[in-house]
Write a protein that holds these residues in place. Sequence first.
Motif, PDB file in Angstrom:
ATOM      1  N   VAL A  61      33.203 -61.148 -23.308  1.00 56.95           N
ATOM      2  CA  VAL A  61      31.820 -60.265 -24.447  1.00 56.95           C
ATOM      3  C   VAL A  61      30.416 -60.591 -23.116  1.00 56.95           C
ATOM      4  O   VAL A  61      30.254 -58.803 -23.291  1.00 56.95           O
ATOM      5  N   VAL A  62      30.182 -61.067 -22.384  1.00 59.25           N
ATOM      6  CA  VAL A  62      29.777 -60.416 -21.868  1.00 59.25           C
ATOM      7  C   VAL A  62      30.122 -59.480 -20.632  1.00 59.25           C
ATOM      8  O   VAL A  62      29.181 -58.987 -20.140  1.00 59.25           O
ATOM      9  N   TYR A  63      31.088 -59.419 -19.910  1.00 58.34           N
ATOM     10  CA  TYR A  63      31.162 -58.519 -18.908  1.00 58.34           C
ATOM     11  C   TYR A  63      31.291 -57.387 -19.528  1.00 58.34           C
ATOM     12  O   TYR A  63      30.927 -56.406 -19.187  1.00 58.34           O
ATOM     13  N   SER A  64      31.857 -57.427 -21.172  1.00 58.67           N
ATOM     14  CA  SER A  64      31.840 -55.767 -21.313  1.00 58.67           C
ATOM     15  C   SER A  64      30.446 -55.269 -21.978  1.00 58.67           C
ATOM     16  O   SER A  64      30.372 -54.698 -21.593  1.00 58.67           O
ATOM     17  N   ILE A  65      29.431 -56.306 -21.943  1.00 62.23           N
ATOM     18  CA  ILE A  65      28.347 -56.064 -21.830  1.00 62.23           C
ATOM     19  C   ILE A  65      27.660 -55.656 -20.560  1.00 62.23           C
ATOM     20  O   ILE A  65      26.734 -54.703 -20.703  1.00 62.23           O
ATOM     21  N   ILE A  66      28.245 -56.506 -19.740  1.00 62.84           N
ATOM     22  CA  ILE A  66      27.060 -55.922 -18.141  1.00 62.84           C
ATOM     23  C   ILE A  66      28.030 -55.081 -17.713  1.00 62.84           C
ATOM     24  O   ILE A  66      27.186 -53.825 -17.726  1.00 62.84           O
ATOM     25  N   ALA A  67      29.634 -54.579 -17.554  1.00 63.74           N
ATOM     26  CA  ALA A  67      29.800 -52.813 -17.939  1.00 63.74           C
ATOM     27  C   ALA A  67      29.834 -52.095 -18.449  1.00 63.74           C
ATOM     28  O   ALA A  67      29.847 -51.059 -17.412  1.00 63.74           O
ATOM     29  N   ASN A  68      29.340 -52.321 -19.340  1.00 62.75           N
ATOM     30  CA  ASN A  68      29.183 -50.976 -20.597  1.00 62.75           C
ATOM     31  C   ASN A  68      27.684 -50.581 -20.368  1.00 62.75           C
ATOM     32  O   ASN A  68      27.183 -49.017 -19.822  1.00 62.75           O
ATOM     33  N   PHE A  69      26.793 -51.485 -20.465  1.00 63.63           N
ATOM     34  CA  PHE A  69      25.658 -51.144 -20.069  1.00 63.63           C
ATOM     35  C   PHE A  69      24.825 -50.945 -18.968  1.00 63.63           C
ATOM     36  O   PHE A  69      23.396 -50.343 -19.199  1.00 63.63           O
ATOM     37  N   TYR A  70      25.386 -51.474 -18.256  1.00 69.38           N
ATOM     38  CA  TYR A  70      24.936 -51.703 -16.885  1.00 69.38           C
ATOM     39  C   TYR A  70      25.779 -51.163 -15.641  1.00 69.38           C
ATOM     40  O   TYR A  70      26.519 -52.616 -15.220  1.00 69.38           O
ATOM     41  N   PRO A  71      26.050 -50.026 -15.930  1.00 71.86           N
ATOM     42  CA  PRO A  71      27.448 -50.001 -14.742  1.00 71.86           C
ATOM     43  C   PRO A  71      27.343 -50.217 -13.992  1.00 71.86           C
ATOM     44  O   PRO A  71      28.624 -50.521 -13.148  1.00 71.86           O
ATOM     45  N   LEU A  72      26.086 -50.017 -12.725  1.00 70.28           N
ATOM     46  CA  LEU A  72      26.187 -50.611 -11.640  1.00 70.28           C
ATOM     47  C   LEU A  72      26.417 -52.164 -11.155  1.00 70.28           C
ATOM     48  O   LEU A  72      27.342 -52.997 -10.674  1.00 70.28           O
ATOM     49  N   ALA A  73      25.355 -52.841 -11.988  1.00 72.38           N
ATOM     50  CA  ALA A  73      25.999 -54.360 -12.022  1.00 72.38           C
ATOM     51  C   ALA A  73      27.406 -54.047 -12.223  1.00 72.38           C
ATOM     52  O   ALA A  73      27.792 -55.662 -11.878  1.00 72.38           O
ATOM     53  N   GLY A  74      27.649 -53.831 -12.962  1.00 71.81           N
ATOM     54  CA  GLY A  74      29.390 -53.651 -13.411  1.00 71.81           C
ATOM     55  C   GLY A  74      29.919 -53.830 -12.313  1.00 71.81           C
ATOM     56  O   GLY A  74      31.645 -55.118 -12.201  1.00 71.81           O
ATOM     57  N   ILE A  75      29.984 -52.867 -11.076  1.00 70.09           N
ATOM     58  CA  ILE A  75      31.051 -53.374 -10.000  1.00 70.09           C
ATOM     59  C   ILE A  75      30.837 -54.389  -9.055  1.00 70.09           C
ATOM     60  O   ILE A  75      31.684 -55.302  -8.625  1.00 70.09           O
ATOM     61  N   GLY A  76      29.529 -55.292  -9.590  1.00 72.41           N
ATOM     62  CA  GLY A  76      29.270 -56.495  -8.633  1.00 72.41           C
ATOM     63  C   GLY A  76      29.808 -57.879  -9.390  1.00 72.41           C
ATOM     64  O   GLY A  76      30.844 -58.923  -9.102  1.00 72.41           O
ATOM     65  N   LEU A  77      29.978 -57.607 -10.421  1.00 71.04           N
ATOM     66  CA  LEU A  77      31.234 -58.333 -12.096  1.00 71.04           C
ATOM     67  C   LEU A  77      31.951 -58.079 -11.605  1.00 71.04           C
ATOM     68  O   LEU A  77      33.289 -58.998 -11.416  1.00 71.04           O
ATOM     69  N   ALA A  78      32.770 -56.917 -11.420  1.00 67.61           N
ATOM     70  CA  ALA A  78      34.282 -56.859 -11.121  1.00 67.61           C
ATOM     71  C   ALA A  78      35.002 -57.283  -9.689  1.00 67.61           C
ATOM     72  O   ALA A  78      35.624 -58.276  -9.391  1.00 67.61           O
ATOM     73  N   ILE A  79      33.499 -57.844  -8.591  1.00 66.11           N
ATOM     74  CA  ILE A  79      33.587 -58.576  -7.018  1.00 66.11           C
ATOM     75  C   ILE A  79      34.312 -59.797  -8.088  1.00 66.11           C
ATOM     76  O   ILE A  79      35.236 -60.964  -7.283  1.00 66.11           O
ATOM     77  N   VAL A  80      33.410 -60.748  -8.475  1.00 74.81           N
ATOM     78  CA  VAL A  80      33.361 -61.805  -8.951  1.00 74.81           C
ATOM     79  C   VAL A  80      34.393 -61.448  -9.369  1.00 74.81           C
ATOM     80  O   VAL A  80      35.571 -63.468  -9.200  1.00 74.81           O
ATOM     81  N   LEU A  81      34.527 -61.144 -10.580  1.00 80.05           N
ATOM     82  CA  LEU A  81      36.008 -61.635 -11.512  1.00 80.05           C
ATOM     83  C   LEU A  81      37.244 -61.389 -10.403  1.00 80.05           C
ATOM     84  O   LEU A  81      38.256 -62.173 -10.687  1.00 80.05           O
ATOM     85  N   LEU A  82      37.121 -60.534  -9.183  1.00 80.21           N
ATOM     86  CA  LEU A  82      38.387 -60.625  -7.684  1.00 80.21           C
ATOM     87  C   LEU A  82      38.861 -61.918  -7.745  1.00 80.21           C
ATOM     88  O   LEU A  82      39.635 -62.277  -7.567  1.00 80.21           O
ATOM     89  N   PHE A  83      38.053 -61.950  -7.080  1.00 80.75           N
ATOM     90  CA  PHE A  83      37.576 -64.305  -6.381  1.00 80.75           C
ATOM     91  C   PHE A  83      38.207 -64.732  -7.906  1.00 80.75           C
ATOM     92  O   PHE A  83      38.709 -65.742  -7.398  1.00 80.75           O
ATOM     93  N   LEU A  84      37.775 -64.301  -9.099  1.00 79.83           N
ATOM     94  CA  LEU A  84      38.129 -65.383  -9.923  1.00 79.83           C
ATOM     95  C   LEU A  84      39.661 -65.658 -10.873  1.00 79.83           C
ATOM     96  O   LEU A  84      40.364 -66.927 -10.808  1.00 79.83           O
ATOM     97  N   THR A  85      40.104 -64.671 -10.419  1.00 80.36           N
ATOM     98  CA  THR A  85      41.127 -64.200 -11.138  1.00 80.36           C
ATOM     99  C   THR A  85      42.711 -65.100 -10.550  1.00 80.36           C
ATOM    100  O   THR A  85      43.083 -66.041 -11.240  1.00 80.36           O
ATOM    101  N   PRO A  86      42.239 -65.667  -9.091  1.00 78.01           N
ATOM    102  CA  PRO A  86      43.761 -66.212  -8.974  1.00 78.01           C
ATOM    103  C   PRO A  86      43.282 -68.031  -9.478  1.00 78.01           C
ATOM    104  O   PRO A  86      44.385 -68.623  -9.920  1.00 78.01           O
ATOM    105  N   TRP A  87      41.869 -67.895  -9.736  1.00 76.26           N
ATOM    106  CA  TRP A  87      41.458 -69.748 -10.074  1.00 76.26           C
ATOM    107  C   TRP A  87      42.323 -68.958 -11.435  1.00 76.26           C
ATOM    108  O   TRP A  87      42.996 -70.465 -11.817  1.00 76.26           O
ATOM    109  N   LEU A  88      42.549 -68.228 -12.245  1.00 76.42           N
ATOM    110  CA  LEU A  88      42.411 -68.399 -13.876  1.00 76.42           C
ATOM    111  C   LEU A  88      43.653 -68.512 -14.102  1.00 76.42           C
ATOM    112  O   LEU A  88      45.016 -68.872 -14.444  1.00 76.42           O
ATOM    113  N   ILE A  89      44.753 -67.467 -12.873  1.00 74.44           N
ATOM    114  CA  ILE A  89      46.439 -67.526 -13.217  1.00 74.44           C
ATOM    115  C   ILE A  89      47.027 -69.003 -12.093  1.00 74.44           C
ATOM    116  O   ILE A  89      47.856 -69.568 -13.175  1.00 74.44           O
TER     117      ILE A  89
END
Lengths: 354, 347
Positions: free
Chosen positions: A89-117
Amino acid sequence: MDVNQASNQSNQEKVTTIEFSGKSGEFFGIWIVNILLSIITLGIYSAWATVRTKSYFYGNTKIDGHAFSYLAKPLQILKGRLLAIAFFVVYSIIANFYPLAGIGLAIVLLFLTPWLIIQSLRFSNRMTSYRNVRFDFHGTYGQAFITFILLPILGVLTAYLAMPWVVKKMNQYVLSNTSYGDQQLTTFIETKEYYLAVLYSILVTIVGVGAIAAIIFLATGIASMTALSAISGITGVLLFASYFILMSLINAVYTVKIRNHMFNNTEFENLAKFRSTMTLVPYATLVLTNLLAIVFTLGLAYPWTAIRSSRYAASCTQVKLHENADSVVDTMGEQKSAFGDEAADVFDVGVSAF
Amino acid sequence: MQQLFTGTYYFPANSQAESAEVRVNGDTLNLYYQQQCILATNLSLVSVSSAIPGVAQELSFTDGGKFVIGNTQHRLQLGSGALSAEALEKNKKLIFSAIFLVPLLLWFSIAIALPKLAAGSVKYLPDSVAEQMGRQTFYALQKTILEPSELDTPLREQTITQWQQALDELGLSRKKFQLHVFKSDYFGANAFALPNGTVVITDQLLILLKDKPNAVLAILLHEIGHVEHQHSLRMVAQSVSSSVAIAVIFGDLEGFGEVLIGTGSTLLQNAFSREMESEADQFALNNLVKLGKPPQAFAEAMQSFVQPIDGSSEEHDTDNKSIFRYLSTHPDINERIHAAEQFQPAN
């Protein structure tokens, strides 16, 4: 090298098939009642539904007369799910309401993905037991980051030429870091096979598209080629059908080849060797008929498709068991109470190797 | 009452397994292996797996050992008369009713309850959210698919002046509802408003409605109708909440969930936007009347999409494409034209 042909010591071995005893009617009741309860409880019961569904499939899968067990507790899953939803929900809200901040969040997610896997593989392995001994996963973050983030980028940069090799590395990472009790899974999968699988898929695509084009050509007739826009509804339906048949076939060519290769070249040394004998046409037919059944029953055929898929997969898999099978030591028993893997328990995201 | 089970005993911490027997008498459980009692414990210390149809029940002991009942139908009776999930899962009447109840409840929650919830909750979002969302989207669009207008300056200025006059008359903020003219091959003949009130109209649409200033006004009013009703925010809230609902309900059922998300959500989103379009139409029609313009101007604008004014055949082609794009998100155009022609102001 094919491990089944590798020389064995003089130890006793017995070959067994995997037995799957789930029944469509029985599972249909479990499935539909669990969905109903999940909706009525505004989603809370879904954690119990997940555990019951997994337990049904695990409990009905037997090797050598012993069933698998699913050990996760509904509350663990519920905790994980609430956390995942909050994050989504937090991710969707940021990505939808603040499209530019969403890019930063996508980078965070990139580093989080291996950990999640890693967390999800660890969770699902540790929650699986056979003969009262649990599976585990030992992959590290560094390896996961290279395998699931850097290598795919490299794959794209080489115009996908390196992709089959990248996929092989991913499978290798998952397999070689899996253990059962004190036994480590060893894999000898080869890059060559992945390239062949892709090559065969491409060949089938070319032949298939050619065949479909020929059918259209014949159906519309040479004389009326100019009136191509007047293709009748029937031709459209045929085209749609042949598209799905082709897609199932391409998918089957790859899946069958890779699954057989992975099973035939992966083993628990001195414990178990595997053999997969999936064949193209039965598998493609299975996938296609499952899809048709789900579409034409508006989803109600799902339990039937899930049961027959598992039954088919089990029937194509043999296990060569070593006499050591009843002396595997569970290394996790003490560890669990000592470390209490909270983080691993929290994430219930599915990444599967097969 | 004594209960007797035969099955398999798995020794603690390794994979050794042997046939064994469990006897339960009152609160005491005894485990027999080769006719000898090898474990005696109080039932309260035994963790009994939840009964699931067709799955053997497992009894786990505190030392890590485990007994699995051989017959998948046999259950350890714990005395409590609580309704078990297994009984529900085997209840034919309930299964049969669920076949009808599940689709009905799904439709109700996703098509009615969640949109209501979304519409209700976006009212509480601070204005800064819509402001940021609009500003950042506008920035991104300018960097990508919007190009500088190629129209003559007088035509552009005339449109903007007319818009500002209309805003003044309606008591709406000039600063909030700023109109921009851009050329865009991606949007074609189109107009849209961002959540913060920024309104964009394309060169192509202005050319299409060159001699119909009232029709332009009608379309722009329609677009800010979306802003006033917070439609973008509602769309986001709805799509996020329905994704969560679907993921939660079908979380573990990959194949089925995918089918549902793939087909279902597109259909639903069209349903959302149809309702929102008519809300925005109402807004436009009401305000046209307030401005003393004929509501038919709206019908005229719609009409020009259906029958584009004739130009060179080349232009005709590209116009057609953009109209299809417009129509795919703005359904039932004839119905809307009819509604505009029949429009009676509320007061």
